[in-house]
Scaffold this motif. Structure first.
Motif, PDB file in Angstrom:
ATOM      1  N   LYS A   2       0.821  -1.224   0.000  1.00 30.46           N
ATOM      2  CA  LYS A   2       0.000   0.000   0.000  1.00 30.46           C
ATOM      3  C   LYS A   2       0.853   1.271   0.000  1.00 30.46           C
ATOM      4  N   LYS A   3       2.170   1.090  -0.034  1.00 36.50           N
ATOM      5  CA  LYS A   3       3.118   2.211  -0.012  1.00 36.50           C
ATOM      6  C   LYS A   3       2.959   3.080   1.237  1.00 36.50           C
ATOM      7  N   LEU A   4       2.627   2.429   2.346  1.00 36.55           N
ATOM      8  CA  LEU A   4       2.583   3.121   3.631  1.00 36.55           C
ATOM      9  C   LEU A   4       3.987   3.201   4.206  1.00 36.55           C
ATOM     10  N   VAL A   5       4.781   2.159   3.919  1.00 36.66           N
ATOM     11  CA  VAL A   5       6.172   2.086   4.374  1.00 36.66           C
ATOM     12  C   VAL A   5       7.040   1.659   3.190  1.00 36.66           C
ATOM     13  N   GLY A   6       8.339   1.891   3.336  1.00 33.64           N
ATOM     14  CA  GLY A   6       9.292   1.452   2.329  1.00 33.64           C
ATOM     15  C   GLY A   6      10.510   0.875   3.020  1.00 33.64           C
ATOM     16  N   GLU A   7      11.315   0.164   2.253  1.00 33.65           N
ATOM     17  CA  GLU A   7      12.553  -0.436   2.760  1.00 33.65           C
ATOM     18  C   GLU A   7      13.671   0.593   2.633  1.00 33.65           C
ATOM     19  N   SER A   8      14.265   0.978   3.748  1.00 32.75           N
ATOM     20  CA  SER A   8      15.281   2.022   3.752  1.00 32.75           C
ATOM     21  C   SER A   8      16.650   1.501   3.327  1.00 32.75           C
ATOM     22  N   TYR A   9      17.560   2.432   3.075  1.00 36.86           N
ATOM     23  CA  TYR A   9      18.925   2.068   2.676  1.00 36.86           C
ATOM     24  C   TYR A   9      19.694   1.429   3.830  1.00 36.86           C
ATOM     25  N   LYS A  10      19.103   1.391   5.023  1.00 38.31           N
ATOM     26  CA  LYS A  10      19.758   0.770   6.177  1.00 38.31           C
ATOM     27  C   LYS A  10      19.203  -0.616   6.497  1.00 38.31           C
ATOM     28  N   ALA A  41      20.272  -4.443   3.525  1.00 36.62           N
ATOM     29  CA  ALA A  41      19.491  -3.519   2.685  1.00 36.62           C
ATOM     30  C   ALA A  41      19.650  -3.879   1.211  1.00 36.62           C
ATOM     31  N   LYS A  42      20.863  -4.199   0.805  1.00 39.33           N
ATOM     32  CA  LYS A  42      21.124  -4.572  -0.591  1.00 39.33           C
ATOM     33  C   LYS A  42      20.348  -5.845  -0.952  1.00 39.33           C
ATOM     34  N   THR A  43      20.392  -6.825  -0.066  1.00 36.86           N
ATOM     35  CA  THR A  43      19.675  -8.079  -0.303  1.00 36.86           C
ATOM     36  C   THR A  43      18.173  -7.828  -0.382  1.00 36.86           C
ATOM     37  N   ILE A  44      17.659  -7.037   0.540  1.00 35.33           N
ATOM     38  CA  ILE A  44      16.228  -6.718   0.545  1.00 35.33           C
ATOM     39  C   ILE A  44      15.854  -6.007  -0.753  1.00 35.33           C
ATOM     40  N   ARG A  45      16.633  -5.012  -1.109  1.00 35.57           N
ATOM     41  CA  ARG A  45      16.371  -4.210  -2.311  1.00 35.57           C
ATOM     42  C   ARG A  45      16.352  -5.095  -3.566  1.00 35.57           C
ATOM     43  N   GLU A  46      17.318  -6.002  -3.660  1.00 37.28           N
ATOM     44  CA  GLU A  46      17.470  -6.808  -4.873  1.00 37.28           C
ATOM     45  C   GLU A  46      16.592  -8.050  -4.916  1.00 37.28           C
ATOM     46  N   LYS A  47      16.272  -8.626  -3.746  1.00 43.01           N
ATOM     47  CA  LYS A  47      15.602  -9.925  -3.753  1.00 43.01           C
ATOM     48  C   LYS A  47      14.253  -9.975  -3.050  1.00 43.01           C
ATOM     49  N   VAL A  48      13.948  -8.988  -2.211  1.00 41.72           N
ATOM     50  CA  VAL A  48      12.730  -9.076  -1.411  1.00 41.72           C
ATOM     51  C   VAL A  48      11.664  -8.085  -1.859  1.00 41.72           C
ATOM     52  N   VAL A  49      12.063  -6.862  -2.160  1.00 39.74           N
ATOM     53  CA  VAL A  49      11.102  -5.837  -2.562  1.00 39.74           C
ATOM     54  C   VAL A  49      10.433  -6.258  -3.869  1.00 39.74           C
ATOM     55  N   LYS A  50       9.120  -6.206  -3.872  1.00 43.00           N
ATOM     56  CA  LYS A  50       8.332  -6.636  -5.024  1.00 43.00           C
ATOM     57  C   LYS A  50       7.879  -5.433  -5.852  1.00 43.00           C
ATOM     58  N   PRO A  61      20.837   3.627  -1.910  1.00 40.42           N
ATOM     59  CA  PRO A  61      21.879   3.778  -0.882  1.00 40.42           C
ATOM     60  C   PRO A  61      22.317   5.230  -0.710  1.00 40.42           C
ATOM     61  N   LYS A  62      22.739   5.557   0.496  1.00 44.55           N
ATOM     62  CA  LYS A  62      23.220   6.904   0.819  1.00 44.55           C
ATOM     63  C   LYS A  62      24.726   7.016   0.581  1.00 44.55           C
ATOM     64  N   ASP A  63      25.463   6.005   1.002  1.00 45.13           N
ATOM     65  CA  ASP A  63      26.916   5.981   0.899  1.00 45.13           C
ATOM     66  C   ASP A  63      27.349   6.070  -0.573  1.00 45.13           C
ATOM     67  N   GLU A  88      17.785   0.476 -13.906  1.00 39.19           N
ATOM     68  CA  GLU A  88      16.376   0.766 -14.170  1.00 39.19           C
ATOM     69  C   GLU A  88      15.990   2.167 -13.684  1.00 39.19           C
ATOM     70  N   TYR A  89      16.877   2.796 -12.906  1.00 33.73           N
ATOM     71  CA  TYR A  89      16.610   4.113 -12.311  1.00 33.73           C
ATOM     72  C   TYR A  89      17.778   5.052 -12.632  1.00 33.73           C
ATOM     73  N   PRO A  90      17.972   5.392 -13.905  1.00 37.09           N
ATOM     74  CA  PRO A  90      19.146   6.181 -14.293  1.00 37.09           C
ATOM     75  C   PRO A  90      19.198   7.580 -13.673  1.00 37.09           C
ATOM     76  N   ASP A  91      18.061   8.112 -13.258  1.00 36.23           N
ATOM     77  CA  ASP A  91      18.029   9.458 -12.669  1.00 36.23           C
ATOM     78  C   ASP A  91      18.010   9.442 -11.148  1.00 36.23           C
ATOM     79  N   ALA A  92      18.151   8.263 -10.549  1.00 34.90           N
ATOM     80  CA  ALA A  92      18.086   8.142  -9.082  1.00 34.90           C
ATOM     81  C   ALA A  92      19.237   8.893  -8.430  1.00 34.90           C
ATOM     82  N   LYS A  93      18.966   9.394  -7.254  1.00 38.19           N
ATOM     83  CA  LYS A  93      19.955  10.084  -6.428  1.00 38.19           C
ATOM     84  C   LYS A  93      20.110   9.302  -5.120  1.00 38.19           C
ATOM     85  N   PRO A  94      21.247   9.451  -4.445  1.00 35.23           N
ATOM     86  CA  PRO A  94      21.403   8.796  -3.138  1.00 35.23           C
ATOM     87  C   PRO A  94      20.244   9.161  -2.204  1.00 35.23           C
TER      88      PRO A  94
END
Length: 124
Positions: A14-22, A76-85, A93-95, A110-116
């Motif tokens: 429902k996009k109430l929460v998101g997976e953070s870079y941490k 966070a990397k694992t979640i971002r790549e394998k868990v987030v649907k 990532p911030k770093d 897939e997100y060429p304009d993304a910023k940290p």
């Protein structure tokens, strides 16, 4: 966590929460939003459990709580790549080094304009 898994998935869908870079979930509403407090409490409970797991991972690898940032980053990397649907939100990532790695990855391309630290919606 197992008892909360469906509610976490629903909040992500429902996009109430998101997976953070941490490697934790965060409310996607502004602090002034009427649902922010309720979502923050929900996230805090989930994140307390995740933190406990991350500390245990650090300890099993021979580290301690000072190793937590590294475990969070890998999680966070694992979640971002394998868990987030598709349709769910995640944070870039911030770093600098982690962001550069993300930008070069299949997902990051897939997100060429993304910023940290940008919140991004998973495309597929």
């Amino acid at each position: 966590r197992k008892n909360r898994a469906d509610k976490v998935k629903e909040a992500l869908d429902k996009k109430l929460v998101g997976e953070s870079y941490k490697g934790y979930i965060e409310p996607l509403f502004d602090k002034k939003h009427e649902k922010y407090g309720e979502l923050k409490k929900f996230c805090d409970v989930e994140n307390r459990d995740r933190r406990t797991i991350y500390i245990a991972i650090a300890q099993r690898a021979g580290g301690d709580e000072t190793s937590l940032p590294q475990v969070e980053a890998v999680s966070a990397k694992t979640i971002r790549e394998k868990v987030v649907k598709e349709g769910q939100m995640f944070q870039a990532p911030k770093d600098k080094e982690a962001f550069a790695e993300f930008a070069k990855s299949k997902l990051g391309q897939e997100y060429p304009d993304a910023k940290p630290e940008a919140w991004l919606e998973r495309k597929k």
